[in-house]
Design a protein around this motif. Structure first.
Motif, short mmCIF file in Angstrom:
data_model
loop_
_atom_site.label_atom_id
_atom_site.label_comp_id
_atom_site.label_asym_id
_atom_site.label_seq_id
_atom_site.Cartn_x
_atom_site.Cartn_y
_atom_site.Cartn_z
N UNK A 83 -36.35 20.96 46.75
CA UNK A 83 -35.45 20.24 47.64
C UNK A 83 -34.82 19.03 46.97
N UNK A 84 -35.63 18.26 46.25
CA UNK A 84 -35.14 17.00 45.69
C UNK A 84 -34.22 17.22 44.50
N UNK A 85 -34.57 18.18 43.63
CA UNK A 85 -33.70 18.45 42.48
C UNK A 85 -32.37 19.03 42.95
N UNK A 86 -32.40 19.88 43.97
CA UNK A 86 -31.15 20.40 44.52
C UNK A 86 -30.31 19.26 45.09
N UNK A 87 -30.98 18.40 45.86
CA UNK A 87 -30.24 17.26 46.42
C UNK A 87 -29.71 16.36 45.30
N UNK A 103 -53.79 11.20 48.28
CA UNK A 103 -53.45 12.14 47.22
C UNK A 103 -51.93 12.38 47.14
N UNK A 104 -51.23 12.23 48.27
CA UNK A 104 -49.77 12.42 48.28
C UNK A 104 -49.06 11.38 47.40
N UNK A 105 -49.62 10.17 47.35
CA UNK A 105 -48.94 9.12 46.59
C UNK A 105 -48.95 9.39 45.09
N UNK A 106 -49.97 10.16 44.65
CA UNK A 106 -50.10 10.40 43.21
C UNK A 106 -48.83 11.00 42.61
N UNK A 107 -48.10 11.77 43.42
CA UNK A 107 -46.96 12.51 42.88
C UNK A 107 -45.61 11.88 43.18
N UNK A 108 -45.65 10.73 43.87
CA UNK A 108 -44.37 10.11 44.24
C UNK A 108 -43.51 9.77 43.01
N UNK A 109 -44.04 9.08 41.99
CA UNK A 109 -43.17 8.78 40.84
C UNK A 109 -42.63 10.04 40.17
N UNK A 110 -43.47 11.06 40.05
CA UNK A 110 -43.06 12.30 39.39
C UNK A 110 -41.90 12.95 40.13
N UNK A 111 -42.04 13.07 41.44
CA UNK A 111 -41.04 13.75 42.25
C UNK A 111 -39.74 12.95 42.29
N UNK A 112 -39.87 11.63 42.47
CA UNK A 112 -38.66 10.83 42.57
C UNK A 112 -37.88 10.79 41.26
N UNK A 113 -38.60 10.69 40.15
CA UNK A 113 -37.88 10.62 38.88
C UNK A 113 -37.16 11.94 38.60
#
Lengths: 456, 456
Positions: A400-404, A309-319
């Motif tokens: 975390x990711x958007x701040x980074x 289930x974690x993989x489902x959101x990888x593209x969303x979070x990374x983009x």
């Protein structure tokens, strides 16, 4: 152009230049651009010298270097000698070493000297953009003397609207007189009576063209004098040269930001293999960088296997990380180019991007939590029994990711500038790649923290 | 500025304007920009009118609208009336409706008329950029009459270097005379004797500023006349207005390409919440679009559970699609902006991008296959018994996705233009999002094809 004309092997001068008779310079240039190279060169050779010079001086003329190389050397040298020296230098720049060595000795001494001087400055600097064809008069002249001089030299000067007043002994630049003030003066007035009161704004030959443009804009000038350290005039950069330079530079900046090597020709005129080369280089470098994401993912393969289930959101979070980084980079590239910010301001920017990134990440995190909740409670998808923790993980990871992303996207132009590169070399794909790899690590670390013991 | 000065509540005119006495316009503008708004307005009020006009006309002056709004209405109207009408219009543009309604009736009739005319044109057009303060003379004048006229009106005209010769009866534009040609004429010559031979290059008031810039550049002009359909002159656009417009436009284009709403103020001067608004909008829209990737992934959840190894390459593959799309978009945005390509050329571009994308994808695919092989045979990672098929899947997916990325990235600017939007609105993050969702579908379809029956 009909079939018959295309088949005829060699045409006489009158036939070749006939279609150009009714065209103004811009239209004639467009016509030349449509011809095959040998035909265009023959046409250029058939034109009267002054007409050919006008066409070669037009910035829209394509293949100018190839055209000059295709002419008889004596004719090529004659044309270069009659051209504005800055434009002639541009053409010489396009020639290869052998062609240069063949042409330069054929030039008249004066043209040769100024072209060699201009060739010696690095591209994109005031020195490389300038022309040595300006109006300079000694400070002890009168208005009438100056006007008479301008009438005599007018045809050989790039602009006569700014007149540079030089010290009669040392020939250092003293004052600038604009033509509009000059014609308001009485004939017997000293040239200094109509000069500007403020000392002239000058630039050194090494100054970057973007800074030259800022100065011309800031002081509303038609031309800016380029001087050496002793205030001797080397040349002038005119506003139309700056206009050309800025249009080229904004094309280059957009290309670089898109992650392509700058193209110096229109899209349709670039050969297939040249186009590949301009794009494959950066694309491959980014690809190799992005391979680190595969390594990062391999590192978390066990976690992935346990919680697909974690993989489902990888593209969303990374983009989201890449997008926020690309936003910040585009803002800072322009602020640095326009000199709104200096290198030393980096920490002020960092202090702004930190809270900005956190709030932006919070907004996206909230959207993600709402989406997961709605899908789960609405029965659209089952994220498993730990869906609340999962939603929290995604939300926290986005902060975390958007701040980074915002922080590293805004710092990248500063770092490039500090290392001596053009801040505009920071491309959106580069920022995205940078943020992607780190983003994965942030995501899995937060997942381990929140989901450790339950899903992981 | 010392502590004492900052604490004193109201300073007298002499004290306020004292620091500006030694500054040239550009430095004085910079000084004003550093002051708090009330203090800057007081300083502006304390300056002699011509000096204040010069500062308000400088494009670098920030908060010009706020400054004018903070002045006494009579003084504000006097300043606007003395300013170049195009710059005064820019300032009126920044005022809110109530302030406009208060100031415009106080203007002298002539200034009011020309400002209201200029206000009526949409932004970024020749009409909005132009000034009505040009030199126009009847065709039956002599060189001497024209020169005398210029001496009289010189101070109130934005440029006197292009002189527009009008039909004495109809006042239609007949010819253009440059100042450099004018001063070479004999006093008693007709103005038409020194006019250019070619008919003047003109633009309509609705033409986009980028096309105006191209024409000015193409014909090497210092100003271009704006005419109505009957060839009556409405005004001129000068090269320095175009320079300002182009610099602003390239900032806007980079911001848009980065996925931010264009900022009209320097980075550090934008309030925290305004900055959030400019970025959060697009970021959220992209996020909602990118949510489709989560839906796509959910659709393939079974495949993912069976072959976790497939997830390892998702970021790598998706980013390659986005990167190639961003490259193609940046190339086409500039080609369309520079009018190298027209809308009807879309299919020629598509026919080029198709093979280009396939070769670029092939290069990346090869890199990926090499990487997987080296890691597998070198014992760095175990991709399972079907690693050869996996490598083939990744390679084929890269060809498909990079081709799709190049194709859709290059078509997006055309589509935007066709729909009436600025092609430069195509942003790198938007292209990436577009390609990400489709990329996932391509990836899983190819995986099902190649790995069906073995891994899947």
């Amino acid at each position: 152009m009909n079939q018959k004309q295309l088949l005829r092997p060699v045409a006489d001068a009158a036939t070749l230049s006939a279609p150009l008779a009714d065209f103004n310079t811009a239209d004639a240039v467009e016509y030349l651009n449509t011809l095959a190279l040998p035909q265009a060169a023959d046409t250029l050779a058939a034109l009267p010298l002054p007409r050919a010079v006008k066409l070669l001086e037009a910035p829209e003329l394509q293949r100018a270097g190839d055209l000059v190389a295709a002419l008889a050397p004596a004719r090529a040298a004659a044309l270069l000698g009659l051209m504005a020296d800055d434009r002639a230098t541009d053409i010489v720049h396009e020639l290869d070493t052998a062609e240069r060595a063949r042409l330069i000795p054929l030039l008249a001494p004066e043209a040769r000297q100024s072209i060699q001087l201009l060739l010696s400055y690095p591209p994109h600097t005031a020195g490389a953009l300038m022309t040595t064809e300006f109006v300079g008069v000694p400070a002890d002249w009168t208005v009438a003397q100056t006007l008479q001089h301008i009438r005599e030299v007018e045809r050989t000067r790039e602009t006569v609207y700014a007149i540079y007043v030089l010290d009669p002994q040392t020939r250092q630049l003293q004052q600038v007189v604009t033509m509009r003030r000059l014609i308001t003066g009485a004939a017997e007035d000293s040239i200094l009576d109509v000069a500007q009161i403020n000392p002239p704004v000058t630039v050194g030959p090494q100054l970057d063209q973007e800074e030259v443009a800022q100065l011309i804009r800031r002081h509303d000038l038609l031309a800016i004098p380029v001087v050496d350290e002793q205030q001797h005039m080397l040349g002038i950069v005119t506003v139309d040269d700056i206009l050309d330079a800025l249009i080229d530079e904004s094309t280059e900046d957009v290309h670089k930001f898109g992650g392509v090597e700058a193209l110096d020709k229109p899209y349709m005129q670039i050969g297939f293999f040249e186009m590949l080369r301009k794009r494959a280089g950066w694309l491959s470098v980014l690809f190799l960088g992005e391979m680190l994401t595969a390594s990062a993912m391999q590192h978390y393969e066990d976690e992935l296997a346990r919680a697909v289930v974690l993989t489902l959101f990888i593209p969303l979070i990374m983009s989201s990380g890449g997008n926020s980084g690309s936003q910040a980079t585009s803002l800072l590239i322009r602020s640095l180019a326009l000199r709104e910010l200096r290198l030393r301001d980096w920490w002020r920017v960092a202090l702004r991007e930190l809270p900005t990134g956190m709030v932006l990440g919070g907004i996206l995190g909230l959207l993600a939590i709402v989406r997961i909740t709605v899908w789960q409670l609405g029965g659209l998808h089952d994220y498993g029994e730990h869906w609340v923790l999962l939603a929290l993980t995604i939300g926290a990871a986005l902060i975390g990711i958007v701040t980074f992303g915002s922080l590293s996207g805004s710092m990248l132009p500063f770092i490039l500038k500090r290392l001596g590169f053009d801040p505009a070399s920071a491309s959106a794909p580069f920022v995205a790649t940078l943020v992607d790899v780190t983003g994965l690590v942030i995501y899995f670390s937060i997942a381990a923290l929140i989901l450790g013991g339950t899903l992981l």
